[in-house]
Design an enzyme around this catalytic site. Structure first.
Site, PDB file in Angstrom:
ATOM      1  N   PRO A 289       1.141  -1.515  -0.183  1.00 35.74           N
ATOM      2  CA  PRO A 289      -0.310  -0.089  -0.381  1.00 35.74           C
ATOM      3  C   PRO A 289       0.825   1.551  -0.047  1.00 35.74           C
ATOM      4  CG  PRO A 289       0.358  -0.905   2.316  1.00 35.74           C
ATOM      5  CD  PRO A 289       0.547  -2.103   1.007  1.00 35.74           C
ATOM      6  N   ASN A 290       0.224   2.527  -0.599  1.00 38.07           N
ATOM      7  CA  ASN A 290       0.698   3.273  -0.903  1.00 38.07           C
ATOM      8  C   ASN A 290       1.923   3.341  -2.003  1.00 38.07           C
ATOM      9  OD1 ASN A 290      -1.403   4.476   0.397  1.00 38.07           O
ATOM     10  ND2 ASN A 290      -0.151   4.050   2.727  1.00 38.07           N
TER      11      ASN A 290
ATOM     12  N   ARG B 107       5.545  11.541  -2.921  1.00 31.24           N
ATOM     13  CA  ARG B 107       4.901  11.325  -0.822  1.00 31.24           C
ATOM     14  C   ARG B 107       6.110  11.564   0.071  1.00 31.24           C
ATOM     15  NH1 ARG B 107       4.723   4.573   1.096  1.00 31.24           N
ATOM     16  NH2 ARG B 107       3.921   5.620   2.943  1.00 31.24           N
TER      17      ARG B 107
ATOM     18  N   TYR C  99      11.432   8.540   1.182  1.00 31.55           N
ATOM     19  CA  TYR C  99      11.187   7.360   0.183  1.00 31.55           C
ATOM     20  C   TYR C  99      11.564   7.925  -1.257  1.00 31.55           C
ATOM     21  CZ  TYR C  99       8.142   5.820   3.183  1.00 31.55           C
ATOM     22  OH  TYR C  99       7.162   5.462   4.564  1.00 31.55           O
TER      23      TYR C  99
ATOM     24  N   ASN D  69       7.827  -5.713  -0.575  1.00 22.66           N
ATOM     25  CA  ASN D  69       7.824  -4.605   0.421  1.00 22.66           C
ATOM     26  C   ASN D  69       6.570  -3.943   0.737  1.00 22.66           C
ATOM     27  OD1 ASN D  69       8.030  -1.360   1.124  1.00 22.66           O
ATOM     28  ND2 ASN D  69       8.813  -0.372   0.384  1.00 22.66           N
TER      29      ASN D  69
ATOM     30  N   ALA E 187       3.307   0.088   5.062  1.00 18.92           N
ATOM     31  CA  ALA E 187       2.698  -0.652   6.388  1.00 18.92           C
ATOM     32  C   ALA E 187       2.032  -1.444   6.666  1.00 18.92           C
ATOM     33  CB  ALA E 187       1.336   0.843   6.389  1.00 18.92           C
TER      34      ALA E 187
ATOM     35  N   HIS F 267       4.487  -4.012   9.211  1.00 17.44           N
ATOM     36  CA  HIS F 267       4.024  -3.878  10.748  1.00 17.44           C
ATOM     37  C   HIS F 267       3.046  -4.228  10.936  1.00 17.44           C
ATOM     38  CE1 HIS F 267       7.320  -1.360   9.544  1.00 17.44           C
ATOM     39  NE2 HIS F 267       6.221  -0.866   8.645  1.00 17.44           N
TER      40      HIS F 267
ATOM     41  N   ASP G 183       1.470 -14.980   7.064  1.00 14.81           N
ATOM     42  CA  ASP G 183       0.916 -16.793   7.233  1.00 14.81           C
ATOM     43  C   ASP G 183       0.535 -16.666   5.488  1.00 14.81           C
ATOM     44  OD1 ASP G 183       0.198 -16.671   9.474  1.00 14.81           O
ATOM     45  OD2 ASP G 183      -2.129 -16.360   9.324  1.00 14.81           O
TER      46      ASP G 183
ATOM     47  N   GLU H 238      12.596  -8.892   2.624  1.00 12.56           N
ATOM     48  CA  GLU H 238      11.547  -8.094   2.779  1.00 12.56           C
ATOM     49  C   GLU H 238      12.746  -6.696   2.703  1.00 12.56           C
ATOM     50  OE1 GLU H 238      10.686  -7.980   7.240  1.00 12.56           O
ATOM     51  OE2 GLU H 238      10.780  -5.679   7.433  1.00 12.56           O
TER      52      GLU H 238
ATOM     53  N   HIS I 114      12.987  -2.180   2.263  1.00 12.21           N
ATOM     54  CA  HIS I 114      11.997  -1.267   2.674  1.00 12.21           C
ATOM     55  C   HIS I 114      13.073  -0.306   2.089  1.00 12.21           C
ATOM     56  CE1 HIS I 114       9.651  -2.634   5.044  1.00 12.21           C
ATOM     57  NE2 HIS I 114      10.357  -3.636   5.898  1.00 12.21           N
ATOM     58  N   LEU I 115      12.049   0.922   1.528  1.00 13.06           N
ATOM     59  CA  LEU I 115      12.916   1.827   1.071  1.00 13.06           C
ATOM     60  C   LEU I 115      13.647   2.959   1.927  1.00 13.06           C
ATOM     61  CD1 LEU I 115      10.480   3.292  -1.636  1.00 13.06           C
ATOM     62  CD2 LEU I 115      12.543   2.745  -2.180  1.00 13.06           C
ATOM     63  N   SER I 116      12.818   3.452   3.045  1.00  9.99           N
ATOM     64  CA  SER I 116      13.150   3.987   4.213  1.00  9.99           C
ATOM     65  C   SER I 116      13.886   2.937   5.402  1.00  9.99           C
ATOM     66  CB  SER I 116      12.247   4.551   5.245  1.00  9.99           C
ATOM     67  OG  SER I 116      11.404   3.922   5.049  1.00  9.99           O
TER      68      SER I 116
ATOM     69  N   ARG J 250      13.179   5.516  12.233  1.00  9.72           N
ATOM     70  CA  ARG J 250      11.737   6.530  12.224  1.00  9.72           C
ATOM     71  C   ARG J 250      11.314   5.641  13.669  1.00  9.72           C
ATOM     72  NH1 ARG J 250       9.485   5.508   6.574  1.00  9.72           N
ATOM     73  NH2 ARG J 250       8.559   7.450   7.267  1.00  9.72           N
TER      74      ARG J 250
ATOM     75  N   ARG K 143       7.447   1.454  13.448  1.00  6.78           N
ATOM     76  CA  ARG K 143       8.016   0.923  11.988  1.00  6.78           C
ATOM     77  C   ARG K 143       9.089  -0.464  12.716  1.00  6.78           C
ATOM     78  NH1 ARG K 143       5.342   4.066   8.206  1.00  6.78           N
ATOM     79  NH2 ARG K 143       4.677   6.385   9.084  1.00  6.78           N
TER      80      ARG K 143
HETATM   81  C1  DQA Z   1       8.322   0.715   3.821  1.00  4.58           C
HETATM   82  C2  DQA Z   1       7.909   1.696   5.496  1.00  4.58           C
HETATM   83  C3  DQA Z   1       6.289   1.712   6.021  1.00  4.58           C
HETATM   84  O1  DQA Z   1       6.603   1.972   7.251  1.00  4.58           O
HETATM   85  C4  DQA Z   1       5.843   2.423   5.343  1.00  4.58           C
HETATM   86  O2  DQA Z   1       4.982   2.304   5.953  1.00  4.58           O
HETATM   87  C5  DQA Z   1       6.137   1.940   3.860  1.00  4.58           C
HETATM   88  C6  DQA Z   1       7.036   2.504   2.904  1.00  4.58           C
HETATM   89  C7  DQA Z   1       9.412   1.489   2.961  1.00  4.58           C
HETATM   90  O3  DQA Z   1       9.838   1.006   1.926  1.00  4.58           O
HETATM   91  O4  DQA Z   1      10.435   2.417   3.423  1.00  4.58           O
HETATM   92  O5  DQA Z   1       4.748   2.191   3.309  1.00  4.58           O
HETATM   93  O6  DQA Z   1       7.874   0.081   3.549  1.00  4.58           O
END
Ligand code: DQA
Length: 141
Positions: free
Chosen positions: A9-10, A17, A22, A72, A75, A78, A85, A96, A98-100, A105, A109
């Site tokens: 998501p997002n 954003r 990011y 990735n 959210a 978390h 599952d 796994e 993550h960009l950030s 943070r 997270r």
């Molecule tokens: C994220 C980090 C997550 O905490 C956040 O909710 C995201 C992006 C990252 O790529 O840094 O949507 O997964």
């Protein structure tokens, strides 16, 4: 070698954003870099993005035949027992990403539903997080 890259998501909002966390690449640009890297590595990559937890669960359930998954989960990383599952229900292993740097943070997270069952976790390296995950799977072949 077939790898599935899942963005949650997002992540479709990349470029618009929170650039401080990011970066400025859009999802399309990120996906182009992933496909370029896959070409260089001589591997096949399929891309999937969804804002819906159930769609991600179903995509994972149908990913049995891939050699690896780069995910990735945004959210949902978390919070999602359902995605955890689903990943446990298939043989394909996953990294796994993550960009950030989620550990620099907010405390919520720092917890991941996925990390302990992942091959590894790469966070904070922006698009390189994905590219390094692809390199890992390609080197394993
Ligand atoms: C994220 C980090 C997550 O905490 C956040 O909710 C995201 C992006 C990252 O790529 O840094 O949507 O997964």
């Amino acid at each position: 070698m077939r790898i599935l890259v899942i963005n949650g998501p997002n992540l479709n909002m990349l470029g618009k954003r929170e650039a401080g966390h990011y970066g400025s690449l859009t999802l399309d640009e990120l996906e182009m870099r992933i496909l370029d890297k896959a070409g260089d590595l001589g591997i096949s990559v399929e891309l999937f993005q969804s804002n819906f937890e159930g769609e991600i669960v179903e995509r994972v359930q149908n990913a049995e035949s891939y050699n690896g998954i780069v995910i990735n989960a945004g959210a949902y990383t978390h919070t999602s027992v359902a995605i955890r599952d689903a990943l446990l229900s298939i043989k394909a292993r996953f990294i796994e990403v993550h960009l950030s740097n989620v550990y620099s943070r907010e405390p919520f997270r720092h917890k991941s539903m996925l990390s302990d069952i992942a091959v590894g976790v790469i966070a904070g390296l922006r698009e390189q997080s994905y590219l390094l995950a692809l390199e890992y799977f390609a080197a394993e072949d």
